[in-house]
Structures are given as structure tokens and as C-alpha cells.
Design an enzyme around this catalytic site. Structure first.
Site, PDB file in Angstrom:
ATOM      1  N   ARG A   1       5.277  -0.830   9.253  1.00  0.00           N
ATOM      2  CA  ARG A   1       5.452  -2.110   8.397  1.00  0.00           C
ATOM      3  C   ARG A   1       5.430  -3.534   9.320  1.00  0.00           C
ATOM      4  NH1 ARG A   1       6.523   1.404   5.329  1.00  0.00           N
ATOM      5  NH2 ARG A   1       7.689   2.232   7.070  1.00  0.00           N
ATOM      6  N   THR A   2       6.575  -3.275  10.241  1.00  0.00           N
ATOM      7  CA  THR A   2       6.955  -4.664  11.003  1.00  0.00           C
ATOM      8  C   THR A   2       5.922  -4.912  12.266  1.00  0.00           C
ATOM      9  OG1 THR A   2       9.276  -3.819  10.739  1.00  0.00           O
ATOM     10  CG2 THR A   2       8.905  -5.614  12.427  1.00  0.00           C
TER      11      THR A   2
ATOM     12  N   LYS B   1       5.371   3.331  36.061  1.00  0.00           N
ATOM     13  CA  LYS B   1       5.536   3.208  37.645  1.00  0.00           C
ATOM     14  C   LYS B   1       6.990   2.625  38.051  1.00  0.00           C
ATOM     15  CE  LYS B   1       0.551   2.126  37.561  1.00  0.00           C
ATOM     16  NZ  LYS B   1      -0.284   0.874  37.804  1.00  0.00           N
TER      17      LYS B   1
ATOM     18  N   ARG C   1      10.578  -5.001  19.548  1.00  0.00           N
ATOM     19  CA  ARG C   1      11.459  -3.889  18.892  1.00  0.00           C
ATOM     20  C   ARG C   1      11.990  -2.916  19.911  1.00  0.00           C
ATOM     21  NH1 ARG C   1      10.888  -0.488  13.526  1.00  0.00           N
ATOM     22  NH2 ARG C   1      11.265  -2.358  12.906  1.00  0.00           N
TER      23      ARG C   1
ATOM     24  N   HIS D   1      18.253  -6.762  12.299  1.00  0.00           N
ATOM     25  CA  HIS D   1      16.565  -6.933  11.852  1.00  0.00           C
ATOM     26  C   HIS D   1      16.297  -8.263  11.125  1.00  0.00           C
ATOM     27  CE1 HIS D   1      12.414  -5.776  11.201  1.00  0.00           C
ATOM     28  NE2 HIS D   1      12.544  -4.499  10.761  1.00  0.00           N
TER      29      HIS D   1
HETATM   30  N1   CP Z   1      11.000  -1.810   7.357  1.00  0.00           N
HETATM   31  C1   CP Z   1      10.853  -1.638   8.669  1.00  0.00           C
HETATM   32  O1   CP Z   1      11.255  -2.078   9.877  1.00  0.00           O
HETATM   33  O2   CP Z   1       9.820  -0.690   8.672  1.00  0.00           O
HETATM   34  P1   CP Z   1       9.055  -0.024  10.152  1.00  0.00           P
HETATM   35  O3   CP Z   1      10.135   0.624  10.828  1.00  0.00           O
HETATM   36  O4   CP Z   1       7.991   0.842   9.770  1.00  0.00           O
HETATM   37  O5   CP Z   1       8.591  -1.344  10.815  1.00  0.00           O
END
Ligand code: CP
Length: 294
Positions: free
Chosen positions: A47-48, A75, A97, A125
Site C-alpha cells: 500500500r505505502t 558492494k 521505509r 508511520h
Molecule cells: N499500511 C501499510 O503500511 O501497508 P504496507 O506495509 O503494505 O505499505
């Protein structure tokens, strides 16, 4: 980087801008076609990652999707050196992320690139919490006098941490319903929430927000899934205790039959799919705001 870095007027501006994008869901814009954005995901995501990419493309940005497996990190190149390289290539915004709670803090003075936290370890998040608040506002309009109950694996949840801080900013009451096996020891968090069982919390909740059991962070600690649903999950029987206007939310991915009975994912009260589409609009608003400061 985190919800604490935002003010309430800034959040209100993001909510307004995201809602403006939401009313024109099919529209593509070109006004950020001078901006290169790099997406760097060092942890799995559906999703993100894709909602950021869709948001970037809808704004007209040029998108680079960094893949650590095929990069010179194999490397021995470090993340700060990778960032300096991207800066030289003209990248202005990096969406990151990473499993490290505080990687972004260490990167922020390394380059002129603006960073967006797309999920930092167990820490925060923030874009998820913002799209969650957008979904709540769409439903209830006024955010006053609401109660949100966050239920599940809060101990390992960056989504819960960001949501607690954001909901508190707007004076929304937050209940936390945590399983015995996953009790949180977090004095800062404890001051901002009321702890209840899901059965105690349901009758007073406007929003029941389920969290995924994050088995990958449990260091081998195995939970009995059927028992978990019975004790801590949202079941059709439990949902009968909820108010008529209560909505169900979940950041996903979902463990069907663990934190939520499978059929409830598509229940009339569920806003889980809505959260996903709102993710695009909120991320468009965030990128647009950052680009406006350049
Ligand atoms: N809600 C969320 O962060 O989903 P993903 O881990 O799929 O990005």
C-alpha cells in the site's frame, strides 16, 4: 519524520488539500513535473509503496524506485552515501521505509533532499496516521467528542504510535486494547491513552481500529491465532456491542481470522478499502506541501 514534527494547522491544511484531491479521483496534475522523487523501501510494502508512486505520478513528478538488492549497497555503499549520490542526480524528495526506528534522524543533515517517513521500525508511520485521520474526518466531519479504540499488537506498531499522537493533537479520546502477551511498556504512550479490553471499549467507540499481529517482529514468540481472535479480535458477535455509527478501520495488510473475522473486512461498517484510496490523496497532499517549500 514523526507526528510531533507537525503542528495542528499544518495537519488541517493537509486534510483540506487531500480532500480536494479526493473529490477529483481521476485527475492527473502536471504541476510537479520539475521534481524527481526517489522511493527507497528497505522493508516490504504494498500500500505505502504503490500509493506513494501513484501520488507522485498523479502530481507529474519523475519517479525513481530504488531497489537495495540491485544497488551498489551490495558492494558496501552506505545509505548516507547512496543519498548523497541521489542528491547529485537531482532527487529532491526521498520516501523511505526502513526497519531502523531513527534512520531518518541520522540522514536529515546529510543532504538537501527532503525525506518522507514511509514507516520507521516500531517508531512511527505518520503518513498512515494522516490518511487514517482523513478517513475519520470524512465519516464524522467534526473530530470533537470522538473515541477511537486501537486494538491489537500495539507493542510493535508504528501505526499505533503515530495515531496516538495525532488523535491526541485533535483531542480525540484513545483507548488501547492490548493482548496480554503483547503488553506495551511505554510511559509516554501510557499518559495519552486509556487501557481497556476490546469488550469494554467497543460500546463507546466511534472507530474500532484493528492492528495486524506482526509475527515477523516477535522473535519466534508464537501466538495461537484462533485463540487470539476469540480473546482480542473483532468478531461479528463482538461487533453487535458497537454503536450504529461505529466504523471499522485497519491499516492492512490484514491477517484474516486473526485480529478480525474475515467477513468483517467487507462489512458495511468497514472503511478499510477507503483508507487505501485515501492514502493516495493524503500522500499527494504531503508531496505537494513539501514541494511548495522548495
Ligand atoms: N499500511 C501499510 O503500511 O501497508 P504496507 O506495509 O503494505 O505499505
Amino acid at each position: 519524520m514523526a507526528i510531533k514534527d507537525l503542528t495542528q494547522p499544518q495537519v488541517e491544511r493537509l486534510l483540506k488539500k487531500a480532500q480536494d484531491y479526493a473529490v477529483n479521483p481521476a485527475k492527473f496534475y502536471q504541476h510537479l513535473n520539475h521534481i524527481i522523487v526517489a522511493n527507497l523501501f528497505f522493508e516490504d510494502s504494498t500500500r505505502t509503496r504503490f500509493s506513494f508512486e501513484v501520488a507522485e505520478k498523479k502530481l507529474g513528478c519523475h519517479v525513481l524506485n530504488f531497489s537495495a538488492e540491485n544497488s551498489s549497497m551490495n558492494k558496501g555503499e552506505t545509505i548516507p552515501d547512496t543519498i548523497k549520490t541521489l542528491e547529485q542526480l537531482g532527487v529532491k524528495i526521498a520516501v523511505i521505509r526502513h526497519p531502523d526506528d531513527h534512520l531518518l534522524e541520522t540522514l536529515k543533515n546529510e543532504s538537501s533532499i527532503s525525506f518522507i517517513n514511509a514507516g520507521a521500525g516500531k517508531y512511527e508511520h505518520p503518513t498512515q496516521a494522516l490518511l487514517d485521520l482523513m478517513t475519520i474526518k470524512q465519516e464524522f466531519g467534526d473530530l470533537k467528542n470522538l473515541t477511537v479504540s486501537i486494538c491489537g499488537d500495539i507493542k510493535y506498531s508504528r501505526v499505533a504510535r503515530s495515531n496516538v499522537h495525532l488523535l491526541n493533537m485533535f483531542g480525540i479520546k484513545v483507548n488501547i486494547c492490548e493482548p496480554e502477551e503483547l503488553r506495551v511498556k511505554d510511559a509516554t504512550l501510557d499518559k495519552l491513552v486509556t487501557k481497556k479490553t476490546i469488550d469494554e471499549a467497543l460500546p463507546e467507540s466511534d472507530v474500532i481500529m484493528l492492528l495486524r499481529v506482526q509475527s515477523e517482529r516477535h522473535d519466534g514468540q508464537e501466538l495461537n491465532k484462533a485463540e487470539y481472535l476469540k480473546q482480542y479480535g473483532l468478531t461479528a458477535a463482538r461487533l453487535k456491542k458497537a454503536k450504529a455509527k461505529t466504523i471499522i478501520m485497519h491499516p492492512a495488510p490484514i491477517n484474516r481470522g486473526v485480529e478480525i473475522e474475515s467477513d468483517l473486512v467487507e462489512h458495511a461498517k468497514s472503511r478499510i478499502l477507503k483508507q487505501m484510496s485515501n492514502g493516495v490523496y493524503m500522500r499527494m497532499a504531503i508531496i505537494d506541501e513539501i514541494a511548495g517549500t522548495m
